[in-house]
Every structure is written in C-alpha cells, then in structure tokens.
Scaffold this active site. Structure first.
Site, PDB file in Angstrom:
ATOM      1  N   HIS A   1      -2.646  10.672   3.894  1.00 15.02           N
ATOM      2  CA  HIS A   1      -1.856  10.200   2.792  1.00 15.02           C
ATOM      3  C   HIS A   1      -1.514   8.959   3.908  1.00 15.02           C
ATOM      4  O   HIS A   1      -0.939   8.695   3.780  1.00 15.02           O
ATOM      5  CB  HIS A   1      -1.148  10.068   1.744  1.00 15.02           C
ATOM      6  CG  HIS A   1      -1.537  11.314   1.022  1.00 15.02           C
ATOM      7  ND1 HIS A   1      -2.920  12.029  -0.214  1.00 15.02           N
ATOM      8  CD2 HIS A   1      -1.142  13.416   1.105  1.00 15.02           C
ATOM      9  CE1 HIS A   1      -3.229  12.386  -0.539  1.00 15.02           C
ATOM     10  NE2 HIS A   1      -2.179  13.557   0.244  1.00 15.02           N
TER      11      HIS A   1
ATOM     12  N   GLY B   1      -6.670  15.125  -4.506  1.00 18.30           N
ATOM     13  CA  GLY B   1      -6.366  16.110  -5.659  1.00 18.30           C
ATOM     14  C   GLY B   1      -6.295  17.570  -5.586  1.00 18.30           C
ATOM     15  O   GLY B   1      -5.744  18.289  -4.772  1.00 18.30           O
TER      16      GLY B   1
ATOM     17  N   GLY C   1       8.732 -10.867 -22.644  1.00 17.99           N
ATOM     18  CA  GLY C   1       8.585  -9.552 -21.786  1.00 17.99           C
ATOM     19  C   GLY C   1       7.671 -10.194 -20.323  1.00 17.99           C
ATOM     20  O   GLY C   1       7.074 -11.335 -21.139  1.00 17.99           O
TER      21      GLY C   1
ATOM     22  N   ASP D   1       4.742  -9.165 -19.140  1.00 17.97           N
ATOM     23  CA  ASP D   1       3.585  -8.706 -19.523  1.00 17.97           C
ATOM     24  C   ASP D   1       3.046  -9.815 -20.829  1.00 17.97           C
ATOM     25  O   ASP D   1       1.703 -10.644 -20.727  1.00 17.97           O
ATOM     26  CB  ASP D   1       2.899  -7.872 -20.141  1.00 17.97           C
ATOM     27  CG  ASP D   1       3.683  -6.527 -18.889  1.00 17.97           C
ATOM     28  OD1 ASP D   1       3.027  -7.212 -17.707  1.00 17.97           O
ATOM     29  OD2 ASP D   1       3.392  -5.360 -19.071  1.00 17.97           O
TER      30      ASP D   1
ATOM     31  N   GLU E   1      -1.880   5.940   1.718  1.00  8.42           N
ATOM     32  CA  GLU E   1      -1.267   5.477   0.874  1.00  8.42           C
ATOM     33  C   GLU E   1       0.112   4.852   0.655  1.00  8.42           C
ATOM     34  O   GLU E   1       1.115   4.475   0.165  1.00  8.42           O
ATOM     35  CB  GLU E   1      -1.841   5.597  -0.206  1.00  8.42           C
ATOM     36  CG  GLU E   1      -2.078   6.884  -1.214  1.00  8.42           C
ATOM     37  CD  GLU E   1      -2.704   7.540  -0.290  1.00  8.42           C
ATOM     38  OE1 GLU E   1      -2.864   7.656   0.501  1.00  8.42           O
ATOM     39  OE2 GLU E   1      -2.956   8.584  -0.639  1.00  8.42           O
TER      40      GLU E   1
ATOM     41  N   CYS F   1      -7.476  13.346   2.009  1.00  9.31           N
ATOM     42  CA  CYS F   1      -7.841  14.649   1.307  1.00  9.31           C
ATOM     43  C   CYS F   1      -8.154  15.824   0.353  1.00  9.31           C
ATOM     44  O   CYS F   1      -9.360  15.964   1.167  1.00  9.31           O
ATOM     45  CB  CYS F   1      -6.031  14.483   0.912  1.00  9.31           C
ATOM     46  SG  CYS F   1      -4.944  16.598   0.334  1.00  9.31           S
ATOM     47  N   TYR F   2      -8.773  15.926  -0.397  1.00 10.16           N
ATOM     48  CA  TYR F   2      -9.478  16.406  -0.911  1.00 10.16           C
ATOM     49  C   TYR F   2     -10.763  15.483  -0.929  1.00 10.16           C
ATOM     50  O   TYR F   2     -12.262  16.129  -0.999  1.00 10.16           O
ATOM     51  CB  TYR F   2      -9.369  16.702  -2.428  1.00 10.16           C
ATOM     52  CG  TYR F   2     -10.047  16.822  -3.433  1.00 10.16           C
ATOM     53  CD1 TYR F   2      -9.714  18.827  -3.456  1.00 10.16           C
ATOM     54  CD2 TYR F   2     -11.255  16.043  -4.453  1.00 10.16           C
ATOM     55  CE1 TYR F   2     -11.636  18.771  -4.441  1.00 10.16           C
ATOM     56  CE2 TYR F   2     -12.001  16.944  -5.361  1.00 10.16           C
ATOM     57  CZ  TYR F   2     -12.705  18.189  -5.323  1.00 10.16           C
ATOM     58  OH  TYR F   2     -12.998  19.051  -5.893  1.00 10.16           O
TER      59      TYR F   2
ATOM     60  N   LYS G   1       1.073  -4.069 -12.320  1.00 11.37           N
ATOM     61  CA  LYS G   1       2.373  -5.313 -12.078  1.00 11.37           C
ATOM     62  C   LYS G   1       3.004  -6.146 -11.342  1.00 11.37           C
ATOM     63  O   LYS G   1       3.190  -6.806 -11.958  1.00 11.37           O
ATOM     64  CB  LYS G   1       3.829  -4.064 -12.353  1.00 11.37           C
ATOM     65  CG  LYS G   1       5.607  -4.457 -13.441  1.00 11.37           C
ATOM     66  CD  LYS G   1       4.877  -4.355 -14.612  1.00 11.37           C
ATOM     67  CE  LYS G   1       6.158  -5.449 -15.108  1.00 11.37           C
ATOM     68  NZ  LYS G   1       5.665  -5.216 -16.850  1.00 11.37           N
TER      69      LYS G   1
END
Ligand code: XMP
Length: 512
Positions: A170, A56, A226, A228, A172, A83-84, A368
């Site tokens: 990080h 953060g 679409g 979704d 990720e 991290c934070y 998604k």
C-alpha cells in the site's frame, strides 16, 4: 472541473481508498473515487489519464468478489492495481492468485527493480506496508516481476508495453516510506500527467462555473461559521456578489466572541450580505430544564430549522441554496454507515423547509484539507480556516445537565482561557479538538479563608485523524497547571479543574 486531467480510482472496498484519492491530488492530479463496476462507456466518457484499482477485503475466489470488465485493460489507459486490485488484474488477465495459510502484515522490506518507471528514484530495498493473505503466484502473459519480499514472490509486477502495473503493498499509507513517490511515478512517468490540479486553479474554475450557473439569480446560504459553510459562502460570493444572502443564526451556544468574529469577517472583510439572527433567548427558553443530551440535540436541530425557515421566508423564493457538502460526505453516503452513537452527526436530506429551486455544492469534490487550502486561497483568516470541529448543538452539549445563561457564560470564559493557553503553547495544530466542559458537579474548595462550593470544569483534548477513534492528548503538566490556575482565578463559580484522560473508545470526544 471539466478542464482538469482526471485519474479514476475504482473502489474495491479497501479501507484506504479515500487516502489513495488524496495522495493523487497531493501530487496535483485531480482524482475521483468511483464504484468498481463503473461501465466502460462511463470510463470512456470521463476520459481519465489513468486508473487505479484499490485494495479490498475480498479474495478473488470469493463468491461475491467485486470484479471489473476485462476490456478495461485494453482501453490504452494505464492501470495501477493495488493489493486486491493487483490480484484481480492478474486473475482476469490469465495469471494465478494463490492462497497461502499465513498472511503478511506490517511494514516489510520490498526488493524492487528501480529501473521500472514505477520505481524511479527509489533504492532497491524499501519499507512498504504489506497487508494481504492471497498473493500473485503466476504472472499473466506479457508481465514481468519488478518486486518481491521474503514471503511474497510477486510484490510488484508490470506490463510496460500495455502500461499495466500491480503492487501488493500500500503506497498510500504513511507506513510505506516515500509511498507517495510510487503514486507520483505512476501519474507522471506512466500516465504522463502534467499536474494541473491546484487550489488556485480550482478557485478560478469554480468562480467561472458558478457565474455561468447562477447568473444574476438569487442564492441563499446558511452560514454556521464552520470551515465548510464559510469557504462555500465566500466562493459563491466571489462569483455572484450581493446576489448571495447568508443567514447566520447566533443561538448563543457558540464560543466566546465567535458570533462577532463571524459577522466581522463576512461583512467587513468580504462585504457579504449577512443577516445575523440573534436568537439566544429563543433557544435558551426552549432548552430550559432539559438535561437529556439527545433531547437537547433534537430541540436545537428543530429550532434551528424553524428560525432559518422564518428568516428565509422574509427573503422569499430563492433560486439556489448553497450547501457545504464535501467529498468524504459524497463518498461515504454511497457506503454503509456504522451504527449511530449520537444523533445529528450527519446532515440528513435536503432542507425542504426553504423555498429554493436548486442546490449548489461548490465543495462537493474537495477533501477537507483542500477545502482549507481553498479557504486560504480566498483570503479567509487562518484561525477560521484551521478552526477545530465544533458540534452543531454547540456548547449545549458541553454544559452537562440543564443549561442556563450563567452556566453558559462560565463555560465560555473557561473554554476561552483553555484555548488561549493551548495556542500560546503552540499546541493548537497538533491537538485536533480541545475544549472545556462545565460538569454539573459542585464540590467544596477554599479560596482565601473562605469555604467555596462551586463548579468543576473538565478539560478535554484529543488527538485523532478521523474523530471516530482518538487518544487523549498528553499536554505537558506545566500548561495544564497554568490553565487550571487561570480558570479558578479568573472565572467566578469554578473552584476545581480536572483533565479527562480517557481515549475514544470507550469514551466519546464530547461529554454528551
Ligand atoms: P463524539 O463525541 O461522538 O464526537 O466522539 C465526534 C465528533 O463529532 C462531533 N459531534 C457533533 N457534531 N453534532 C455535530 O455536528 C453533534 O451533535 C455532535 N456530537 C459530537 C464532536 O465535536 C467530535 O468532533
């Protein structure tokens, strides 16, 4: 979902939070992003196998620094602070966080203790993304150091007995080589997850839950074609069959043949109750002479609601309305939105124009890429599942200036050639959005011995991950040449093709 193992991600405001949740799910463990101040009771109720604290922008010394309760660390649930998140854990548990003058940023060599459960399978030196100012200076009692860089003495720490871990880097992001393995190690070596989150288990579970929830009641779905709404519709139809009715409005602003394709897939392949409403004329007459992009959007949005409302009335009261909400919408709706450059991007509020009792959002918990995997799992064709984003107002914002049937048909032809050649060149998966625009510009050309005075088609292709920023795609010249030559030869009233070489920002992806 109640049967899946869960890892909670406490959101401390970092920009990569969604990415952490996605990485966890890529490791086949279901994860949820929750606010940092979630109560202890709520955590216990959710019964997670592990907790991850995100990074953060705050400093633990900041006045409004987001904090969590100390008792989280005594629940017996493993915690990984990133991290934070690591700095906060350190401060709460009695260590010390220091503030140097310089920040450390970029992929950095981190020396690690690869005997730690967190770092199994790693070499002792690894390139991970560091992005911080504050750092952990003194460890809390019971912790030991398991990683450092040239300028950060405590880049990774652990208290293996209490199953508490902290990393300054990080894992990720892609810049961290093999970063997902750190997450995987946490999930499997430390939280002892078994990895029960797969799309096939999701499909199975969802159908069961939808069946229980809906029973033999009536469901309505507005199908746009679409990704979704299509996946949501097929999922619900697998659960309730003909009790689902889909309304598909063909406003004439779809791409070439798209209306027919949608109808074929849903009616023929999935045997879904589909009402196709052909309302091209209605939309065209409303749009006649309108040139302002925002007016176009407004007219289309309003007319869409009107037609849908009329059709829904014919069906009468329904019990449920399906919406294709997905997880990023859910996470983002909890956070502040940046300023709106173009309207109509976000679905606003509940559709109060339809008489229904409850909303069903079967994709509410999916990212998604998971929606796409679910679509494939359900047997929806690849070209629909990997369909590029297409704006609600459709081709209306790709015909610059006023819209006529002739202009739409020129654009549909040109766009279809462009898409076909991109697919032939195998570029359709690497370019995230590509389409033709019918500029309102006419210019002089020569065909045979004749002077022509015809339209200019612009080609637009962008590479982006978030559609908020993007770069123009460096399509090879030979392909552009082929597209250009095919368009001027095959599409009447086009004598010039240009390629848009502007990134976003400063340009937007669409021209209007
Ligand atoms: P821009 O043009 O703002 O587009 O760079 C970013 C993404 O949003 C899509 N877009 C829209 N989608 N209604 C939509 O549903 C709209 O009015 C609209 N305008 C732009 C655009 O296609 C791109 O993917």
């Amino acid at each position: 979902m109640k049967n899946n193992e869960l890892v909670l991600i406490l959101d401390f405001g970092g920009q990569y939070n969604q990415l952490i949740a996605r990485r966890v799910r890529e490791c086949n463990v279901y994860s949820e992003v929750v606010p940092f101040d979630i109560s202890l009771d709520k955590i216990k109720q959710k019964n997670p196998k592990g907790i991850i604290f995100t990074g953060g922008p705050a400093s633990v010394y900041g006045e409004d620094a987001p904090k969590c309760e100390e008792a989280i660390f005594s629940l017996g649930i493993p915690v990984l602070g990133i991290c934070y998140g690591m700095q906060l854990m350190t401060q709460i548990l009695g260590g010390n966080v220091a503030r140097p003058d310089k920040r450390e940023y970029g992929t950095t060599d981190v020396q690690i203790d690869n005997t730690s459960l967190l770092f199994q399978g790693f070499d002792t030196k690894n390139g991970f993304l560091m992005s911080h100012t504050d750092y952990v200076e003194k460890l809390p009692e019971g912790f030991k150091n398991i990683g450092y860089t040239a300028s950060c003495p405590n880049a990774a720490i652990e208290n293996s007995e209490k199953q508490l871990y902290g990393i300054q880097f990080h894992p990720e992001v892609n810049n961290s080589v093999n970063g997902t393995l750190v997450i995987k190690n946490f999930l499997y070596n430390i939280c002892h997850c078994s990895g029960d989150w797969t799309m096939s288990s999701f499909v199975e579970e969802s159908i069961k839950t939808l069946k229980e929830k809906i029973g033999d009641k009536k469901v309505l779905c507005a199908l746009s074609g679409g990704v979704d709404s299509s996946v949501a519709a097929v999922l619900v139809s697998k659960a309730v069959g003909k009790n689902l009715t889909c309304i598909f409005l063909d406003h004439g602003l779809l791409r070439k043949n798209e209306g027919d394709e949608v109808e074929t897939i849903f009616k023929k392949q999935f045997d879904i109750n589909l009402i196709r409403v052909n309302c091209q004329d209605r939309f065209l007459s409303k749009l006649a002479g309108v040139t302002d992009p925002e007016r176009k959007r407004k007219i289309i949005g309003e007319e869409f609601i009107r037609v849908f409302e009329e059709e829904a009335k014919k069906i009468g009261t329904v019990d449920f309305l399906v919406q294709g909400t997905i997880y990023p919408d859910v996470i983002e709706s909890g956070l502040g939105k940046s300023s709106v450059i173009k309207s109509h991007h976000n679905v606003g509020g509940l559709p109060d124009y339809v008489d229904f009792k409850e909303i069903v959002e079967p994709l509410r918990n999916l990212f998604k890429d998971e929606v796409r995997k679910t679509g494939l799992e359900l047997g929806i064709p690849e070209n629909l599942v990997f369909r590029q984003p297409f704006p609600g107002p459709g081709l209306a914002i790709r015909v610059i200036g006023d819209i006529t049937e002739d202009k739409l048909s020129i654009l549909k032809e040109a766009d279809s050639i462009f898409r076909e050649e991109i697919a032939n060149a195998g570029l359709h998966k690497s370019i995230n959005q590509y389409f033709a625009v019918l500029t309102n510009l006419k210019s002089v050309g020569v065909m045979g011995d004749e002077r022509t005075y015809d339209y200019t088609i612009a080609l637009r292709a962008v590479e982006t991950t978030d559609f908020m920023t993007g770069v123009w795609s460096k399509i090879p010249y030979e392909i552009l040449e082929k597209v250009s030559s095919r368009i001027v030869n095959e599409v009447n009233h086009v004598n010039r093709v240009v390629y848009d070489i502007t990134s976003k920002p400063p340009a937007t992806i669409e021209w209007e």
